[in-house]
Design an enzyme around this catalytic site. Sequence first.
Site, PDB file in Angstrom:
ATOM      1  N   GLU A  86     -14.119 -29.528  20.434  1.00  0.00           N
ATOM      2  CA  GLU A  86     -13.661 -28.426  20.018  1.00  0.00           C
ATOM      3  C   GLU A  86     -13.071 -28.324  18.520  1.00  0.00           C
ATOM      4  O   GLU A  86     -12.216 -29.281  18.344  1.00  0.00           O
ATOM      5  CB  GLU A  86     -12.363 -28.040  21.091  1.00  0.00           C
ATOM      6  CG  GLU A  86     -12.053 -26.522  20.951  1.00  0.00           C
ATOM      7  CD  GLU A  86     -11.099 -26.002  21.791  1.00  0.00           C
ATOM      8  OE1 GLU A  86     -11.133 -26.510  22.952  1.00  0.00           O
ATOM      9  OE2 GLU A  86     -10.384 -25.090  21.504  1.00  0.00           O
ATOM     10  N   LYS A 280      -3.666 -26.207  29.110  1.00  0.00           N
ATOM     11  CA  LYS A 280      -5.012 -26.732  28.503  1.00  0.00           C
ATOM     12  C   LYS A 280      -4.801 -27.188  27.031  1.00  0.00           C
ATOM     13  O   LYS A 280      -5.557 -28.113  26.729  1.00  0.00           O
ATOM     14  CB  LYS A 280      -6.007 -25.376  28.609  1.00  0.00           C
ATOM     15  CG  LYS A 280      -7.495 -25.904  28.359  1.00  0.00           C
ATOM     16  CD  LYS A 280      -7.998 -25.800  26.997  1.00  0.00           C
ATOM     17  CE  LYS A 280      -9.296 -26.138  26.870  1.00  0.00           C
ATOM     18  NZ  LYS A 280      -9.928 -25.822  25.314  1.00  0.00           N
ATOM     19  N   ASP A 296      -9.258 -42.920  31.603  1.00  0.00           N
ATOM     20  CA  ASP A 296      -9.969 -42.042  32.518  1.00  0.00           C
ATOM     21  C   ASP A 296      -9.576 -40.688  32.512  1.00  0.00           C
ATOM     22  O   ASP A 296      -8.285 -40.309  33.004  1.00  0.00           O
ATOM     23  CB  ASP A 296      -9.913 -42.518  34.051  1.00  0.00           C
ATOM     24  CG  ASP A 296     -10.478 -41.655  35.095  1.00  0.00           C
ATOM     25  OD1 ASP A 296     -10.928 -40.426  34.828  1.00  0.00           O
ATOM     26  OD2 ASP A 296     -10.541 -42.236  36.107  1.00  0.00           O
ATOM     27  N   HIS A 393      -9.847 -20.228  13.965  1.00  0.00           N
ATOM     28  CA  HIS A 393     -11.090 -20.718  14.897  1.00  0.00           C
ATOM     29  C   HIS A 393     -12.226 -20.293  14.174  1.00  0.00           C
ATOM     30  O   HIS A 393     -13.167 -20.750  14.220  1.00  0.00           O
ATOM     31  CB  HIS A 393     -10.927 -20.036  16.276  1.00  0.00           C
ATOM     32  CG  HIS A 393     -10.300 -20.930  17.243  1.00  0.00           C
ATOM     33  ND1 HIS A 393     -10.276 -20.756  18.609  1.00  0.00           N
ATOM     34  CD2 HIS A 393      -9.396 -21.962  17.101  1.00  0.00           C
ATOM     35  CE1 HIS A 393      -9.800 -21.607  19.172  1.00  0.00           C
ATOM     36  NE2 HIS A 393      -9.070 -22.381  18.384  1.00  0.00           N
TER      37      HIS A 393
HETATM   38  C1  MEV Z   1      -7.692 -23.522  23.242  1.00  0.00           C
HETATM   39  O1  MEV Z   1      -8.547 -24.556  23.162  1.00  0.00           O
HETATM   40  C2  MEV Z   1      -6.265 -23.911  23.564  1.00  0.00           C
HETATM   41  C3  MEV Z   1      -5.370 -22.754  23.571  1.00  0.00           C
HETATM   42  O2  MEV Z   1      -5.811 -21.490  24.506  1.00  0.00           O
HETATM   43  C4  MEV Z   1      -4.027 -23.136  24.090  1.00  0.00           C
HETATM   44  C5  MEV Z   1      -3.203 -22.130  24.229  1.00  0.00           C
HETATM   45  O3  MEV Z   1      -3.369 -20.967  24.513  1.00  0.00           O
HETATM   46  O4  MEV Z   1      -1.852 -22.307  24.139  1.00  0.00           O
HETATM   47  C6  MEV Z   1      -5.173 -22.206  21.937  1.00  0.00           C
END
Ligand code: MEV
Length: 440
Positions: A86, A280, A296, A393
């Site tokens: 990413e 995430k 892992d 992004h």
């Molecule tokens: C994208 O990989 C991760 C985000 O969605 C994390 C978040 O929203 O805190 C930008």
Amino acid sequence: MSEKKIIKGFSRLTPQQKIEVVKDYFSESEKALKTLSSFRHPDSNIQELLSGISENTVSNFHLPYNVAPNFLINGRMYMVPMVIEESSVVAAASSAARFWAGNGGFSARVVNQLKNGQLHFLFSGNTSALKTAMQEIEKFLRKHASPHTAKMEERGGGIRSIELKDCRNIIENYYQLNVSFDTTQAMGANFINTCLEDFSEALGLYFASNKEFKEVKYEPLMAILSNYNDQCLVEASVSCPAEMLESESKGLPPDEFARRMIMAVTIAENDIYRATTHNKGIMNGVDAVILATGNDYRAVEAGAHAWAARSGRYRSLSSASMENGHFVFSLRLPMAIGTVGGLTRLHPLASLSLEMLGEPDSGELMMIAACAGLANNYAAVRSLVTTGIQSGHMKMHLSNILMQLKAGPVESSMIIKYFSKRKVSYREVSAYLDKIRQNK
Ligand code: MEV
């Protein structure tokens, strides 16, 4: 494409024979084989090593090997290797690391470092007799497993505790042995599973050789480590006087920026939809380091999310607050990883990553990965509560599109300028590039 049949003994075929079978699954098989073959390593020794790591290997799937500089952790500067596809993750980690390096750096500590494993079994005898015998059983199991534990004990590790858990509320006659292990520098999966399988057999021998339990029916069910390592926790935090956040706040007053950051984390502490995405963002950084060091990441992911739900509700792994005028951002999560064993020394790049990090021990690596997670979380929430994430992004997305369209340097700079205030899409960029080329 021909009709597919059940394939017997596929794993025993030579690599070439496997490829011949796989060929059938593509509409343009020659082209597909060429692509598969172009991703095989030209050095046959390295290809053999990679194929040996896994099974039924027909090619390699490359991921970018990136580095994030300026990670100042407990006073020591690290160049952090990150394997991730990413595009914005490494940029985000690097920018957060640079800011915090100028503001005291990251503080990190290993809270504890024991791993868990379980023997699940059925026992039809007297529960209180079993409980009373536990001390003797523990001695018997430890002795029986000693050929497996001796080397680990020499390194300072071994079995730390064995506890009986009565689980008859779940299944009739069901009990567990919950075992905790110190695996020192190794993640220790093989060691733990070997010990537990040994216990599974030894417990049967104990019952059979003890007249009190001779008539008892013992049925071992499963012997396996747990990826819920709530005794293998690491903590990372950053903190600075609120006014130092000025350069981070994109025009907001710094205390307003801090207030918005804290609200964002409070939401992630209370709302599962936000918490999952928030976490995430943490795992973006953690996993990238875990992968780069040959650990892992599925184990770490599973454990982290289970830990996030330990209160009965899935929550943010990080927290944010104002304390005496200081903005504090911190993270705590379980992480069972190692710096020896498994892929850590087998994969040449994993081994190189550990060298780049100054040959950390497993605890130090836990701290580095946690700091990468905190950096990514901080950077993501910072963007979310200020500019939004799309502008960053889209910049990355634009550079990927330029690469795909094979735009030259002059063309690229014209396109970047043109799209600085416009919505980026492949179609629009491609059309604009055509226009530039036509006007040449
Ligand atoms: C994208 O990989 C991760 C985000 O969605 C994390 C978040 O929203 O805190 C930008």
